[in-house]
Design a protein around this motif. Sequence first.
Motif, mmCIF file in Angstrom:
data_model
loop_
_atom_site.group_PDB
_atom_site.id
_atom_site.type_symbol
_atom_site.label_atom_id
_atom_site.label_comp_id
_atom_site.label_asym_id
_atom_site.label_seq_id
_atom_site.Cartn_x
_atom_site.Cartn_y
_atom_site.Cartn_z
ATOM 1 N N UNK A 45 -5.556 5.005 7.207
ATOM 2 C CA UNK A 45 -5.585 4.552 5.811
ATOM 3 C C UNK A 45 -6.600 5.366 5.026
ATOM 4 N N UNK A 46 -6.348 5.483 3.761
ATOM 5 C CA UNK A 46 -7.329 6.101 2.886
ATOM 6 C C UNK A 46 -8.608 5.275 2.854
ATOM 7 N N UNK A 82 -4.145 -1.239 -5.064
ATOM 8 C CA UNK A 82 -2.755 -0.801 -5.143
ATOM 9 C C UNK A 82 -2.771 0.592 -5.765
ATOM 10 N N UNK A 83 -2.210 1.577 -5.102
ATOM 11 C CA UNK A 83 -2.329 2.945 -5.612
ATOM 12 C C UNK A 83 -0.984 3.670 -5.606
ATOM 13 N N UNK A 87 -8.948 -0.450 4.710
ATOM 14 C CA UNK A 87 -8.113 -1.262 5.604
ATOM 15 C C UNK A 87 -8.913 -1.693 6.828
ATOM 16 N N UNK A 88 -10.152 -2.052 6.596
ATOM 17 C CA UNK A 88 -11.052 -2.567 7.637
ATOM 18 C C UNK A 88 -11.185 -1.586 8.795
ATOM 19 N N UNK A 113 -10.452 -10.861 -4.931
ATOM 20 C CA UNK A 113 -10.774 -12.289 -4.853
ATOM 21 C C UNK A 113 -12.292 -12.354 -4.760
ATOM 22 N N UNK A 133 3.204 5.769 -2.818
ATOM 23 C CA UNK A 133 2.424 4.605 -3.255
ATOM 24 C C UNK A 133 2.018 3.803 -2.040
ATOM 25 N N UNK A 134 1.078 2.943 -2.221
ATOM 26 C CA UNK A 134 0.621 2.127 -1.113
ATOM 27 C C UNK A 134 -0.454 1.171 -1.555
ATOM 28 N N UNK A 135 -1.032 0.507 -0.569
ATOM 29 C CA UNK A 135 -2.116 -0.436 -0.865
ATOM 30 C C UNK A 135 -3.136 -0.358 0.253
ATOM 31 N N UNK A 186 -6.385 -12.123 1.811
ATOM 32 C CA UNK A 186 -6.193 -12.225 0.367
ATOM 33 C C UNK A 186 -5.231 -13.359 0.025
ATOM 34 N N UNK A 206 -3.031 9.006 6.139
ATOM 35 C CA UNK A 206 -2.459 7.899 5.351
ATOM 36 C C UNK A 206 -0.955 8.123 5.202
ATOM 37 N N UNK A 241 -6.780 -2.266 1.712
ATOM 38 C CA UNK A 241 -7.573 -3.490 1.582
ATOM 39 C C UNK A 241 -9.012 -3.266 2.034
ATOM 40 N N UNK A 294 1.025 5.799 3.328
ATOM 41 C CA UNK A 294 1.530 5.085 2.152
ATOM 42 C C UNK A 294 2.095 3.730 2.530
ATOM 43 N N UNK A 295 2.608 3.030 1.556
ATOM 44 C CA UNK A 295 3.154 1.700 1.794
ATOM 45 C C UNK A 295 2.045 0.695 2.042
ATOM 46 N N UNK A 296 2.434 -0.485 2.484
ATOM 47 C CA UNK A 296 1.463 -1.562 2.702
ATOM 48 C C UNK A 296 1.430 -1.958 4.158
ATOM 49 N N UNK A 330 -0.535 -1.036 6.529
ATOM 50 C CA UNK A 330 -1.851 -1.160 7.134
ATOM 51 C C UNK A 330 -2.635 -2.287 6.505
ATOM 52 N N UNK A 331 -3.698 -2.642 7.188
ATOM 53 C CA UNK A 331 -4.594 -3.622 6.603
ATOM 54 C C UNK A 331 -3.983 -4.998 6.517
ATOM 55 N N UNK A 365 -13.008 -9.878 -1.626
ATOM 56 C CA UNK A 365 -11.932 -9.287 -0.832
ATOM 57 C C UNK A 365 -11.113 -8.457 -1.804
ATOM 58 N N UNK A 366 -10.892 -7.196 -1.447
ATOM 59 C CA UNK A 366 -10.282 -6.274 -2.411
ATOM 60 C C UNK A 366 -8.961 -5.714 -1.899
ATOM 61 N N UNK A 367 -8.093 -5.475 -2.843
ATOM 62 C CA UNK A 367 -6.843 -4.773 -2.557
ATOM 63 C C UNK A 367 -6.683 -3.695 -3.625
#
Lengths: 299, 228
Positions: free
Chosen positions: B210-211, B142-143, B204-205, B113, B155-157, A284, A270, B159, A272-274, A276-277, B138-140
Amino acid sequence: MVQRLAALLLLLPSLALADTAGTVTVSESNDSDNQISIAECNGSTADTLSFSWTVSTSSTIPSGNSFEFRVSDTSGCPLSSTTTTANTASITTIASNGSASGTYSGQAVSSLLHHSGLTFSCSVPATVFVCALITDGAGATASAVGTIALDAAIPPAPVVNTPSPGDNALNVSWTNGTTVADGGTVGTAASYEVFVAPHGAAFPANPSVTVTSPSTSVRVGGLTNGALYDVVVYALSTGGNVSAASNIVSGTPIQVDDFWKSYKDAGGKETGGCSHGSAGAIALVLAPLLLLARKRRRS
Amino acid sequence: MKRLLAAVAVLSLATGAQAEESPRTGSVELRLSGYHPNIDQEFGGLATPYRDSFGGRRGWMGRIGVSKELYHGVGTVEGGLSAGYWEMYGHGHLADGSVAADSTALKVVPLSLMLTYRFDWVAEQVGVPLAPYVRVSLDRMQWWVTKGSGDSTQSGATHGYSFTGGMALLLDFFDPSLAREMDRDTGINHTYLFVDFTKSHIDDFGSKTSWDLSDTSTAIAGGLLFVF
Protein backbone atom coordinates in the motif's frame (compact mmCIF):
# COMPACT_ATOMS: atom_id res chain seq x y z
CA MET A 1 -52.92 80.10 -9.86
CA VAL A 2 -53.15 77.21 -7.46
CA GLN A 3 -55.48 75.39 -9.81
CA ARG A 4 -53.02 75.82 -12.71
CA LEU A 5 -50.17 74.54 -10.56
CA ALA A 6 -52.23 71.53 -9.53
CA ALA A 7 -53.10 70.81 -13.14
CA LEU A 8 -49.42 71.05 -14.07
CA LEU A 9 -48.47 68.64 -11.30
CA LEU A 10 -51.10 66.19 -12.54
CA LEU A 11 -49.80 66.53 -16.09
CA LEU A 12 -46.13 65.97 -15.24
CA PRO A 13 -46.40 62.22 -14.50
CA SER A 14 -48.18 61.58 -17.78
CA LEU A 15 -45.50 63.50 -19.64
CA ALA A 16 -42.83 61.47 -17.90
CA LEU A 17 -44.61 58.21 -18.76
CA ALA A 18 -44.89 59.25 -22.38
CA ASP A 19 -41.10 59.61 -22.49
CA THR A 20 -40.52 56.18 -20.97
CA ALA A 21 -40.07 53.55 -23.65
CA GLY A 22 -40.75 49.85 -23.46
CA THR A 23 -38.28 47.31 -24.77
CA VAL A 24 -38.02 45.60 -28.12
CA THR A 25 -36.50 42.13 -27.75
CA VAL A 26 -34.51 40.98 -30.77
CA SER A 27 -33.80 37.33 -31.62
CA GLU A 28 -31.84 35.78 -34.48
CA SER A 29 -32.56 32.61 -36.40
CA ASN A 30 -28.88 31.82 -37.04
CA ASP A 31 -27.52 32.19 -33.51
CA SER A 32 -28.26 33.88 -30.21
CA ASP A 33 -25.31 36.23 -29.82
CA ASN A 34 -27.44 39.33 -30.52
CA GLN A 35 -24.73 40.44 -32.94
CA ILE A 36 -24.92 40.73 -36.70
CA SER A 37 -21.78 39.36 -38.27
CA ILE A 38 -20.41 40.43 -41.63
CA ALA A 39 -21.68 37.22 -43.24
CA GLU A 40 -25.15 37.76 -41.76
CA CYS A 41 -25.10 41.37 -42.85
CA ASN A 42 -24.24 40.68 -46.49
CA GLY A 43 -26.52 37.66 -46.68
CA SER A 44 -23.90 34.98 -47.25
CA THR A 45 -25.12 33.45 -44.00
CA ALA A 46 -28.90 33.42 -43.69
CA ASP A 47 -30.15 35.14 -40.56
CA THR A 48 -33.69 36.25 -39.93
CA LEU A 49 -34.56 38.64 -37.15
CA SER A 50 -37.66 38.48 -34.99
CA PHE A 51 -38.88 41.26 -32.73
CA SER A 52 -41.31 41.39 -29.85
CA TRP A 53 -42.22 44.38 -27.74
CA THR A 54 -44.53 45.96 -25.24
CA VAL A 55 -44.81 49.74 -25.43
CA SER A 56 -44.88 51.78 -22.26
CA THR A 57 -48.05 53.85 -21.83
CA SER A 58 -50.35 54.91 -19.03
CA SER A 59 -53.25 55.09 -21.45
CA THR A 60 -55.14 52.44 -23.40
CA ILE A 61 -54.33 51.65 -27.02
CA PRO A 62 -57.26 52.27 -29.36
CA SER A 63 -58.09 49.08 -31.25
CA GLY A 64 -57.81 50.80 -34.61
CA ASN A 65 -54.28 52.09 -34.09
CA SER A 66 -51.22 50.33 -35.51
CA PHE A 67 -47.60 50.02 -34.51
CA GLU A 68 -45.05 51.62 -36.77
CA PHE A 69 -41.86 49.55 -36.82
CA ARG A 70 -38.67 51.50 -37.56
CA VAL A 71 -34.96 50.75 -37.94
CA SER A 72 -32.41 53.50 -37.47
CA ASP A 73 -28.79 54.34 -36.76
CA THR A 74 -29.96 56.82 -34.12
CA SER A 75 -31.38 56.18 -30.65
CA GLY A 76 -35.16 56.61 -30.54
CA CYS A 77 -35.44 56.05 -34.33
CA PRO A 78 -36.27 59.69 -35.14
CA LEU A 79 -37.27 60.62 -38.65
CA SER A 80 -35.02 63.16 -40.33
CA SER A 81 -36.26 66.69 -40.16
CA THR A 82 -34.88 70.17 -40.48
CA THR A 83 -33.45 69.85 -36.99
CA THR A 84 -32.66 66.14 -36.88
CA THR A 85 -30.35 64.16 -39.11
CA ALA A 86 -30.96 60.44 -38.84
CA ASN A 87 -30.91 57.47 -41.16
CA THR A 88 -34.21 55.93 -40.22
CA ALA A 89 -36.50 53.67 -42.20
CA SER A 90 -40.12 52.97 -41.46
CA ILE A 91 -40.17 49.25 -42.20
CA THR A 92 -43.81 48.29 -41.74
CA THR A 93 -47.01 48.88 -39.78
CA ILE A 94 -48.62 46.20 -37.64
CA ALA A 95 -52.17 46.26 -36.32
CA SER A 96 -52.28 46.38 -32.53
CA ASN A 97 -55.92 45.37 -32.01
CA GLY A 98 -55.86 47.35 -28.80
CA SER A 99 -52.81 45.58 -27.36
CA ALA A 100 -49.70 47.32 -26.09
CA SER A 101 -47.64 44.34 -27.24
CA GLY A 102 -46.68 43.22 -30.70
CA THR A 103 -44.35 41.07 -32.75
CA TYR A 104 -42.68 41.26 -36.13
CA SER A 105 -40.65 38.55 -37.81
CA GLY A 106 -39.55 37.22 -41.11
CA GLN A 107 -37.20 40.04 -42.04
CA ALA A 108 -33.79 38.84 -43.27
CA VAL A 109 -30.91 40.81 -41.78
CA SER A 110 -29.35 41.56 -45.16
CA SER A 111 -32.53 43.13 -46.53
CA LEU A 112 -33.48 44.85 -43.29
CA LEU A 113 -30.17 46.70 -42.96
CA HIS A 114 -30.19 47.73 -46.61
CA HIS A 115 -33.74 49.04 -46.55
CA SER A 116 -34.25 52.34 -48.32
CA GLY A 117 -33.27 55.19 -46.05
CA LEU A 118 -30.64 53.23 -44.15
CA THR A 119 -26.91 53.56 -44.71
CA PHE A 120 -25.45 50.63 -42.74
CA SER A 121 -22.26 49.15 -44.14
CA CYS A 122 -21.28 45.55 -43.42
CA SER A 123 -17.68 46.64 -42.89
CA VAL A 124 -18.37 49.41 -40.38
CA PRO A 125 -19.32 48.52 -36.78
CA ALA A 126 -22.59 50.11 -35.69
CA THR A 127 -25.50 49.87 -33.33
CA VAL A 128 -28.79 49.13 -35.03
CA PHE A 129 -31.75 50.69 -33.24
CA VAL A 130 -35.21 49.17 -33.64
CA CYS A 131 -38.38 50.89 -32.44
CA ALA A 132 -42.09 50.19 -32.29
CA LEU A 133 -44.27 53.31 -31.98
CA ILE A 134 -47.99 53.75 -31.58
CA THR A 135 -50.38 56.55 -30.70
CA ASP A 136 -52.15 55.76 -27.44
CA GLY A 137 -55.62 56.81 -26.28
CA ALA A 138 -54.29 60.06 -24.83
CA GLY A 139 -52.87 61.05 -28.18
CA ALA A 140 -49.27 60.55 -27.04
CA THR A 141 -46.70 58.41 -28.81
CA ALA A 142 -45.99 55.22 -26.89
CA SER A 143 -42.83 53.40 -27.88
CA ALA A 144 -40.59 50.42 -27.33
CA VAL A 145 -36.93 50.44 -28.31
CA GLY A 146 -34.20 47.85 -28.74
CA THR A 147 -30.79 47.41 -30.28
CA ILE A 148 -28.66 44.83 -32.02
CA ALA A 149 -24.97 45.29 -32.72
CA LEU A 150 -23.48 45.16 -36.19
CA ASP A 151 -20.14 43.44 -35.63
CA ALA A 152 -17.93 44.34 -38.56
CA ALA A 153 -14.63 43.64 -36.82
CA ILE A 154 -12.55 40.70 -37.98
CA PRO A 155 -9.96 39.33 -35.57
CA PRO A 156 -6.44 38.85 -36.91
CA ALA A 157 -5.37 35.35 -37.87
CA PRO A 158 -3.74 33.55 -34.89
CA VAL A 159 -0.11 32.51 -34.99
CA VAL A 160 0.15 28.88 -33.87
CA ASN A 161 3.18 27.45 -32.10
CA THR A 162 4.52 23.97 -32.79
CA PRO A 163 2.25 21.58 -30.83
CA SER A 164 3.62 19.74 -27.81
CA PRO A 165 2.93 16.01 -28.02
CA GLY A 166 0.53 14.50 -25.51
CA ASP A 167 -0.75 11.00 -24.88
CA ASN A 168 -3.19 10.47 -27.78
CA ALA A 169 -3.34 14.25 -27.91
CA LEU A 170 -1.65 17.43 -29.03
CA ASN A 171 -1.19 20.46 -26.80
CA VAL A 172 -1.78 23.44 -29.06
CA SER A 173 -1.04 27.06 -28.20
CA TRP A 174 -1.13 30.27 -30.20
CA THR A 175 -0.87 34.03 -30.03
CA ASN A 176 -3.13 36.65 -31.55
CA GLY A 177 -1.97 37.91 -34.91
CA THR A 178 -1.77 41.57 -35.84
CA THR A 179 -3.12 41.84 -39.36
CA VAL A 180 -6.48 41.30 -41.04
CA ALA A 181 -6.06 39.71 -44.44
CA ASP A 182 -9.62 39.93 -45.68
CA GLY A 183 -10.69 43.50 -44.92
CA GLY A 184 -12.89 44.90 -42.22
CA THR A 185 -11.94 46.46 -38.94
CA VAL A 186 -9.34 44.75 -36.77
CA GLY A 187 -11.29 43.08 -33.99
CA THR A 188 -10.65 41.27 -30.77
CA ALA A 189 -10.96 37.50 -30.72
CA ALA A 190 -13.81 36.30 -28.53
CA SER A 191 -13.17 32.62 -29.25
CA TYR A 192 -11.01 30.31 -31.30
CA GLU A 193 -11.76 27.24 -33.35
CA VAL A 194 -9.06 24.58 -33.56
CA PHE A 195 -9.18 22.13 -36.45
CA VAL A 196 -7.07 18.95 -36.51
CA ALA A 197 -6.74 16.54 -39.42
CA PRO A 198 -4.38 13.71 -40.37
CA HIS A 199 -1.36 15.17 -42.13
CA GLY A 200 -2.18 16.11 -45.71
CA ALA A 201 -5.91 15.46 -45.39
CA ALA A 202 -8.59 18.13 -45.62
CA PHE A 203 -9.62 19.74 -42.36
CA PRO A 204 -13.09 18.74 -41.14
CA ALA A 205 -16.04 21.11 -41.44
CA ASN A 206 -16.48 21.31 -37.69
CA PRO A 207 -13.73 22.30 -35.27
CA SER A 208 -12.14 19.69 -33.02
CA VAL A 209 -12.24 22.14 -30.12
CA THR A 210 -13.63 25.63 -29.51
CA VAL A 211 -11.75 27.76 -26.99
CA THR A 212 -13.12 30.88 -25.31
CA SER A 213 -10.81 33.90 -25.11
CA PRO A 214 -8.63 34.89 -23.30
CA SER A 215 -7.38 31.28 -23.20
CA THR A 216 -4.95 30.67 -26.05
CA SER A 217 -4.11 27.01 -25.58
CA VAL A 218 -5.92 23.71 -25.59
CA ARG A 219 -5.31 20.00 -25.41
CA VAL A 220 -6.85 18.23 -28.40
CA GLY A 221 -7.47 14.59 -27.49
CA GLY A 222 -8.82 11.55 -29.30
CA LEU A 223 -5.78 11.23 -31.57
CA THR A 224 -3.54 8.26 -32.32
CA ASN A 225 -0.04 8.03 -30.91
CA GLY A 226 2.59 7.93 -33.63
CA ALA A 227 0.42 9.52 -36.35
CA LEU A 228 1.24 12.95 -37.78
CA TYR A 229 -1.52 15.56 -37.60
CA ASP A 230 -2.00 19.05 -39.04
CA VAL A 231 -3.46 21.84 -36.92
CA VAL A 232 -5.01 25.15 -37.94
CA VAL A 233 -6.68 27.77 -35.75
CA TYR A 234 -9.24 30.47 -36.55
CA ALA A 235 -10.20 33.41 -34.35
CA LEU A 236 -13.82 34.52 -34.09
CA SER A 237 -15.21 37.89 -33.04
CA THR A 238 -18.17 38.24 -30.69
CA GLY A 239 -20.53 38.32 -33.63
CA GLY A 240 -18.94 35.32 -35.30
CA ASN A 241 -16.67 36.98 -37.88
CA VAL A 242 -14.00 34.45 -38.73
CA SER A 243 -10.37 35.41 -39.13
CA ALA A 244 -8.12 34.20 -41.88
CA ALA A 245 -6.54 30.80 -41.26
CA SER A 246 -3.53 30.64 -39.01
CA ASN A 247 -0.31 29.04 -40.11
CA ILE A 248 -0.66 25.26 -40.32
CA VAL A 249 1.51 23.32 -37.90
CA SER A 250 2.05 19.60 -37.45
CA GLY A 251 2.62 17.34 -34.48
CA THR A 252 2.67 13.68 -33.48
CA PRO A 253 1.01 12.41 -30.29
CA ILE A 254 3.18 10.04 -28.26
CA GLN A 255 2.78 7.95 -25.15
CA VAL A 256 3.11 9.93 -21.92
CA ASP A 257 3.54 8.20 -18.59
CA ASP A 258 1.26 9.61 -15.93
CA PHE A 259 2.17 9.41 -12.25
CA TRP A 260 0.68 5.93 -11.80
CA LYS A 261 2.69 4.55 -14.74
CA SER A 262 5.86 6.20 -13.42
CA TYR A 263 5.21 4.74 -9.98
CA LYS A 264 4.69 1.22 -11.30
CA ASP A 265 7.71 1.49 -13.62
CA ALA A 266 9.79 2.39 -10.56
CA GLY A 267 8.72 -0.87 -8.95
CA GLY A 268 5.92 0.42 -6.73
CA LYS A 269 3.82 -2.27 -5.08
CA GLU A 270 0.53 -0.44 -4.55
CA THR A 271 -2.13 -2.04 -6.75
CA GLY A 272 -5.00 0.37 -6.26
CA GLY A 273 -8.54 -0.47 -5.25
CA CYS A 274 -9.64 -1.02 -1.67
CA SER A 275 -8.30 -4.54 -1.23
CA HIS A 276 -5.80 -3.55 1.44
CA GLY A 277 -6.27 -2.26 4.90
CA SER A 278 -9.34 -4.31 5.70
CA ALA A 279 -8.69 -3.82 9.40
CA GLY A 280 -8.89 -0.08 8.96
CA ALA A 281 -12.03 -0.31 6.91
CA ILE A 282 -13.67 -2.54 9.52
CA ALA A 283 -12.68 -0.14 12.27
CA LEU A 284 -14.04 2.81 10.31
CA VAL A 285 -17.36 1.01 9.87
CA LEU A 286 -17.58 -0.20 13.46
CA ALA A 287 -16.76 3.08 15.16
CA PRO A 288 -20.09 4.81 14.32
CA LEU A 289 -21.93 1.69 15.49
CA LEU A 290 -20.14 1.88 18.83
CA LEU A 291 -21.10 5.55 19.14
CA LEU A 292 -24.70 4.73 18.27
CA ALA A 293 -24.83 1.92 20.83
CA ARG A 294 -23.52 4.27 23.48
CA LYS A 295 -26.21 6.82 22.66
CA ARG A 296 -28.96 4.20 22.87
CA ARG A 297 -27.73 3.00 26.27
CA ARG A 298 -27.97 6.61 27.50
CA SER A 299 -31.56 7.00 26.29
CA MET B 1 -3.55 37.18 48.09
CA LYS B 2 -6.34 39.75 48.19
CA ARG B 3 -5.58 40.65 44.63
CA LEU B 4 -5.81 36.98 43.60
CA LEU B 5 -9.18 36.63 45.33
CA ALA B 6 -10.39 39.81 43.63
CA ALA B 7 -9.27 38.50 40.26
CA VAL B 8 -11.07 35.22 40.82
CA ALA B 9 -14.20 37.14 41.87
CA VAL B 10 -14.04 39.26 38.70
CA LEU B 11 -13.51 36.21 36.55
CA SER B 12 -16.43 34.49 38.22
CA LEU B 13 -18.62 37.47 37.44
CA ALA B 14 -17.32 37.50 33.89
CA THR B 15 -18.28 33.90 33.45
CA GLY B 16 -21.66 34.37 35.02
CA ALA B 17 -23.05 34.63 31.53
CA GLN B 18 -22.62 30.86 31.18
CA ALA B 19 -26.14 30.36 32.42
CA GLU B 20 -27.43 32.30 29.42
CA GLU B 21 -25.83 29.94 26.91
CA SER B 22 -27.96 27.99 24.49
CA PRO B 23 -27.86 24.19 24.82
CA ARG B 24 -24.72 22.57 23.39
CA THR B 25 -24.77 19.62 21.04
CA GLY B 26 -21.45 19.57 19.22
CA SER B 27 -19.13 21.52 17.00
CA VAL B 28 -18.14 22.28 13.44
CA GLU B 29 -14.57 22.96 12.42
CA LEU B 30 -12.98 24.29 9.27
CA ARG B 31 -9.31 23.52 8.90
CA LEU B 32 -6.53 24.16 6.43
CA SER B 33 -3.20 22.40 6.41
CA GLY B 34 -0.32 21.54 4.16
CA TYR B 35 0.10 17.99 2.93
CA HIS B 36 2.81 16.02 1.18
CA PRO B 37 2.28 12.26 0.92
CA ASN B 38 5.16 10.01 1.81
CA ILE B 39 4.78 7.77 -1.24
CA ASP B 40 8.46 7.83 -2.21
CA GLN B 41 9.59 6.31 1.11
CA GLU B 42 8.63 2.90 -0.35
CA PHE B 43 11.67 3.06 -2.60
CA GLY B 44 14.21 3.83 0.11
CA GLY B 45 15.77 6.64 -1.90
CA LEU B 46 16.39 4.49 -4.99
CA ALA B 47 13.51 6.09 -6.90
CA THR B 48 11.34 9.15 -6.41
CA PRO B 49 8.37 8.83 -8.76
CA TYR B 50 6.20 11.18 -6.68
CA ARG B 51 8.84 13.91 -6.52
CA ASP B 52 9.63 13.41 -10.22
CA SER B 53 6.00 14.01 -11.16
CA PHE B 54 4.92 16.61 -8.64
CA GLY B 55 8.05 18.11 -7.13
CA GLY B 56 8.59 18.78 -3.47
CA ARG B 57 5.72 21.23 -2.91
CA ARG B 58 3.22 20.80 -0.11
CA GLY B 59 -0.33 21.20 -1.37
CA TRP B 60 -3.14 22.76 0.62
CA MET B 61 -5.67 20.42 2.16
CA GLY B 62 -9.01 21.80 3.32
CA ARG B 63 -11.31 19.92 5.65
CA ILE B 64 -14.63 20.33 7.35
CA GLY B 65 -15.48 18.35 10.47
CA VAL B 66 -18.65 17.82 12.45
CA SER B 67 -18.58 16.44 15.99
CA LYS B 68 -21.16 15.39 18.55
CA GLU B 69 -20.55 16.30 22.15
CA LEU B 70 -20.26 13.15 24.23
CA TYR B 71 -19.24 14.67 27.53
CA HIS B 72 -19.01 18.19 28.91
CA GLY B 73 -17.68 18.81 32.35
CA VAL B 74 -14.03 19.14 33.08
CA GLY B 75 -13.37 19.66 29.43
CA THR B 76 -15.28 18.32 26.46
CA VAL B 77 -15.17 14.99 24.70
CA GLU B 78 -16.47 14.89 21.13
CA GLY B 79 -16.81 12.19 18.50
CA GLY B 80 -17.12 13.22 14.90
CA LEU B 81 -16.44 12.90 11.22
CA SER B 82 -14.44 15.01 8.84
CA ALA B 83 -13.96 15.13 5.09
CA GLY B 84 -11.70 17.17 2.89
CA TYR B 85 -9.94 17.47 -0.42
CA TRP B 86 -6.38 17.73 -1.67
CA GLU B 87 -4.89 17.62 -5.14
CA MET B 88 -1.49 18.00 -6.69
CA TYR B 89 -0.83 18.58 -10.36
CA GLY B 90 2.42 17.82 -12.14
CA HIS B 91 3.66 16.68 -15.51
CA GLY B 92 3.87 13.26 -17.06
CA HIS B 93 7.03 11.88 -18.58
CA LEU B 94 7.99 10.71 -22.03
CA ALA B 95 9.66 7.36 -22.63
CA ASP B 96 13.11 9.00 -22.57
CA GLY B 97 12.39 10.42 -19.11
CA SER B 98 11.92 14.00 -20.22
CA VAL B 99 9.02 16.03 -18.90
CA ALA B 100 5.92 16.01 -21.10
CA ALA B 101 3.43 18.80 -21.68
CA ASP B 102 0.63 16.50 -20.53
CA SER B 103 -0.35 16.91 -16.91
CA THR B 104 -0.92 14.25 -14.31
CA ALA B 105 -2.55 14.64 -10.94
CA LEU B 106 -2.99 12.89 -7.63
CA LYS B 107 -6.25 13.72 -5.86
CA VAL B 108 -7.17 12.71 -2.35
CA VAL B 109 -10.35 12.86 -0.31
CA PRO B 110 -9.41 12.32 3.35
CA LEU B 111 -12.16 10.94 5.58
CA SER B 112 -11.72 10.68 9.34
CA LEU B 113 -13.48 9.40 12.41
CA MET B 114 -12.33 11.63 15.27
CA LEU B 115 -12.35 11.41 19.05
CA THR B 116 -11.37 14.72 20.63
CA TYR B 117 -10.78 15.85 24.17
CA ARG B 118 -10.64 19.62 24.59
CA PHE B 119 -9.74 21.03 27.97
CA ASP B 120 -12.00 24.07 27.68
CA TRP B 121 -12.96 24.28 31.36
CA VAL B 122 -10.36 26.94 32.06
CA ALA B 123 -11.41 28.98 29.02
CA GLU B 124 -15.09 28.83 29.84
CA GLN B 125 -15.06 28.93 33.64
CA VAL B 126 -11.92 30.82 34.62
CA GLY B 127 -11.60 33.18 31.71
CA VAL B 128 -8.16 32.26 30.37
CA PRO B 129 -9.00 32.00 26.65
CA LEU B 130 -6.89 28.97 25.80
CA ALA B 131 -8.08 25.40 25.41
CA PRO B 132 -5.51 22.68 24.68
CA TYR B 133 -6.84 19.59 22.99
CA VAL B 134 -5.83 16.17 21.77
CA ARG B 135 -7.38 14.00 19.12
CA VAL B 136 -7.06 10.50 17.80
CA SER B 137 -8.46 9.68 14.37
CA LEU B 138 -9.10 6.70 12.17
CA ASP B 139 -8.42 7.84 8.63
CA ARG B 140 -9.30 6.74 5.16
CA MET B 141 -7.64 8.39 2.16
CA GLN B 142 -9.66 7.89 -0.99
CA TRP B 143 -7.33 8.65 -3.88
CA TRP B 144 -7.17 8.64 -7.64
CA VAL B 145 -4.58 9.45 -10.29
CA THR B 146 -5.48 11.29 -13.49
CA LYS B 147 -3.62 11.68 -16.77
CA GLY B 148 -3.51 14.55 -19.23
CA SER B 149 -7.04 14.03 -20.51
CA GLY B 150 -8.33 14.29 -16.95
CA ASP B 151 -9.43 10.65 -16.96
CA SER B 152 -8.64 8.54 -13.93
CA THR B 153 -6.02 5.87 -14.53
CA GLN B 154 -6.03 4.31 -11.07
CA SER B 155 -7.90 4.77 -7.82
CA GLY B 156 -7.89 3.27 -4.40
CA ALA B 157 -8.14 3.84 -0.70
CA THR B 158 -5.58 3.69 2.08
CA HIS B 159 -6.39 3.51 5.78
CA GLY B 160 -4.57 4.52 8.90
CA TYR B 161 -4.67 6.59 12.03
CA SER B 162 -3.36 9.86 13.31
CA PHE B 163 -2.70 11.76 16.52
CA THR B 164 -3.27 15.46 16.91
CA GLY B 165 -2.41 17.92 19.61
CA GLY B 166 -3.17 21.60 19.53
CA MET B 167 -4.25 24.79 21.18
CA ALA B 168 -7.51 26.67 20.63
CA LEU B 169 -7.92 30.36 21.36
CA LEU B 170 -11.39 31.30 22.58
CA LEU B 171 -12.34 34.32 20.49
CA ASP B 172 -15.33 35.08 22.74
CA PHE B 173 -12.80 36.43 25.22
CA PHE B 174 -12.13 39.49 23.05
CA ASP B 175 -15.78 40.53 22.70
CA PRO B 176 -18.02 38.62 25.13
CA SER B 177 -21.12 40.66 24.33
CA LEU B 178 -20.78 39.94 20.60
CA ALA B 179 -20.25 36.26 21.39
CA ARG B 180 -23.44 36.14 23.47
CA GLU B 181 -25.32 37.95 20.73
CA MET B 182 -24.10 35.38 18.21
CA ASP B 183 -25.22 32.61 20.54
CA ARG B 184 -28.70 34.14 20.78
CA ASP B 185 -28.89 34.67 17.00
CA THR B 186 -27.27 31.50 15.69
CA GLY B 187 -26.88 29.07 18.57
CA ILE B 188 -23.09 29.15 18.33
CA ASN B 189 -21.91 29.07 21.93
CA HIS B 190 -18.22 29.59 21.37
CA THR B 191 -15.82 30.31 18.56
CA TYR B 192 -12.19 29.18 18.67
CA LEU B 193 -9.20 29.86 16.47
CA PHE B 194 -6.93 26.85 16.59
CA VAL B 195 -3.52 25.62 15.58
CA ASP B 196 -2.53 21.99 15.89
CA PHE B 197 0.06 19.41 14.93
CA THR B 198 -0.82 16.02 13.44
CA LYS B 199 1.33 12.94 13.08
CA SER B 200 -0.32 10.55 10.65
CA HIS B 201 0.24 6.88 9.83
CA ILE B 202 -1.76 6.24 6.66
CA ASP B 203 -0.22 3.08 5.23
CA ASP B 204 -2.93 0.44 5.61
CA PHE B 205 -1.46 -0.33 9.04
CA GLY B 206 1.96 -1.25 7.72
CA SER B 207 0.92 -3.09 4.56
CA LYS B 208 3.85 -3.65 2.18
CA THR B 209 1.59 -3.34 -0.84
CA SER B 210 0.00 0.00 0.00
CA TRP B 211 1.02 3.57 -0.46
CA ASP B 212 2.24 5.44 2.55
CA LEU B 213 -0.06 8.44 2.47
CA SER B 214 1.19 9.69 5.80
CA ASP B 215 2.42 13.25 5.69
CA THR B 216 6.17 13.42 5.19
CA SER B 217 6.36 15.63 8.26
CA THR B 218 4.24 16.59 11.23
CA ALA B 219 1.44 18.58 9.66
CA ILE B 220 0.57 22.01 10.99
CA ALA B 221 -3.06 22.98 10.61
CA GLY B 222 -5.10 26.02 11.50
CA GLY B 223 -8.75 26.88 11.41
CA LEU B 224 -11.93 27.87 13.13
CA LEU B 225 -14.01 25.83 15.54
CA PHE B 226 -17.63 26.65 16.24
CA VAL B 227 -19.18 25.08 19.32
CA PHE B 228 -22.95 24.96 19.10
